[in-house]
Enzyme design. Structure first.
Site, short mmCIF file in Angstrom:
data_model
loop_
_atom_site.label_atom_id
_atom_site.label_comp_id
_atom_site.label_asym_id
_atom_site.label_seq_id
_atom_site.Cartn_x
_atom_site.Cartn_y
_atom_site.Cartn_z
N ASP A 3 110.97 35.35 -44.98
CA ASP A 3 109.91 34.41 -45.35
C ASP A 3 108.53 35.00 -45.08
OD1 ASP A 3 108.97 32.04 -46.36
OD2 ASP A 3 109.15 30.93 -44.48
N GLY A 4 107.57 34.56 -45.87
CA GLY A 4 106.17 34.92 -45.61
C GLY A 4 105.55 35.85 -46.64
N TRP A 14 101.51 36.60 -46.85
CA TRP A 14 101.13 38.01 -46.65
C TRP A 14 100.21 38.46 -47.78
CZ3 TRP A 14 101.63 42.58 -49.35
CH2 TRP A 14 101.50 43.77 -48.62
N HIS A 59 106.02 39.54 -52.93
CA HIS A 59 107.47 39.67 -53.21
C HIS A 59 107.84 41.12 -53.48
CE1 HIS A 59 107.70 35.42 -53.11
NE2 HIS A 59 107.14 35.18 -54.27
N LEU A 103 129.06 48.80 -44.38
CA LEU A 103 128.15 47.67 -44.11
C LEU A 103 128.39 46.65 -45.21
CD1 LEU A 103 125.57 46.38 -42.74
CD2 LEU A 103 124.23 47.62 -44.43
N LEU A 122 115.86 25.83 -41.34
CA LEU A 122 116.93 26.57 -42.02
C LEU A 122 116.73 26.61 -43.53
CD1 LEU A 122 120.27 25.52 -40.25
CD2 LEU A 122 119.30 27.82 -40.39
N GLU A 149 122.86 31.80 -33.16
CA GLU A 149 121.61 31.80 -32.39
C GLU A 149 120.46 31.89 -33.38
OE1 GLU A 149 121.33 31.35 -29.18
OE2 GLU A 149 123.51 31.32 -28.91
#
Ligand code: IPE
Ligand code: IPE
Ligand code: MG
Length: 243
Positions: free
Chosen positions: A21-22, A26, A38, A132, A196, A208
């Site tokens: 987010d942000g 930014w 983006h 991964l 969330l 967490e």
């Protein structure tokens, strides 16, 4: 002399999920259009995937477009879709070669045929990888995912493929987009926001939650390490009494 095993508490979390987010703020701080944020955010995605590999994370889930993000201006939505296309086209070969398995979580409704073909291609070409596990939540909403899981179960009951009288938690888990992916141990959100926003609602039951004070385009490995440090200081009780 044999090496001492690392204490469990200091092993890296198996699954980290990130609400990136942000980007807009930014860009605004630099008097640039939101799209520019983006665009820079994609570079942060690349740094984040590399960091996850370097830090021993097995599952990384990134929230890139929510079912609610359709409410944004048309040109911003288009820019986000173009960036998704560009990311897959540019990075697929490297991800495949580096052993990354990519899965796209989310609804296929409202997606154009070319995006669906792209999703099938990236999932298909990386399906044998296991170094991964990179999950990208795209056109994803937690409530929508749970509703689709319920519909899939209902359909199985209707056709006789599923005969349970009671639906168990495991039945629902197995019909989510994340079937076979362990629940996230930690959910990180950048930009300081503390919610969330419809991300992994079912799976986050005991995650967490870590909020970082960095805008997503500025995210580097050090921020990932900071989040892990915070995680390691938490006591995960999971309903039991404290130690
Ligand atoms: C995150 O950045 C990217 C998406 C939600 C697609 P934002 O676009 O939400 O940036 P802010 O929150 O407006 O700064
Ligand atoms: C959540 O961020 C969605 C993604 C990061 C893709 P938003 O910026 O859309 O969330 P809200 O609107 O601030 O809750
Ligand atoms: Mg936002």
């Amino acid at each position: 002399m044999s090496e001492e095993p690392a204490p469990t508490a200091l092993l890296p979390p198996e699954h980290v999920a990130i609400i990136m987010d942000g980007n807009g703020r930014w860009a605004a701080a630099r008097k640039k259009p939101r799209k520019f944020g983006h665009h820079q955010g994609v570079e942060a995605v690349r740094r984040c995937v590399n960091a996850a590999g370097a830090l021993g994370i097995r599952y990384l889930t990134l929230y890139s477009f929510s079912t609610e993000n359709w409410r944004r201006p048309k040109d911003e939505v288009k820019a986000l879709f173009d960036l998704m296309r560009g990311f897959v086209e540019k990075d697929l070969e490297q991800l495949r070669a580096e052993g990354v398995r990519v899965r796209i979580l989310g609804s296929r409704d409202n997606l154009s045929a070319d995006i669906i073909t792209l999703i099938d291609r990236v999932e298909g070409q990386t399906r044998h990888n296991d170094k991964l596990f990179l999950n990208i939540a795209f056109n994803y909403g937690g409530r929508n995912e749970i509703a689709r899981a319920c519909s899939a179960l209902m359909e199985k009951v209707r056709t006789g493929a599923f005969s349970a009288d009671t639906i168990t938690e495991a039945d629902i888990t197995d019909h989510l987009d994340t079937a076979s992916i362990p629940d996230p141990d930690m959910i990180v959100r950048t930009s300081g926001e503390q919610r969330l926003s419809n991300f992994l609602l079912w799976q986050s039951a005991y995650a967490e939650f870590v909020v970082l004070d960095v805008m997503w385009p500025d995210f580097v490995q050090k921020h990932f390490e900071d989040a892990l440090d915070i995680y390691h200081c938490r006591e995960r009780r999971k309903g039991q009494v404290g130690i």
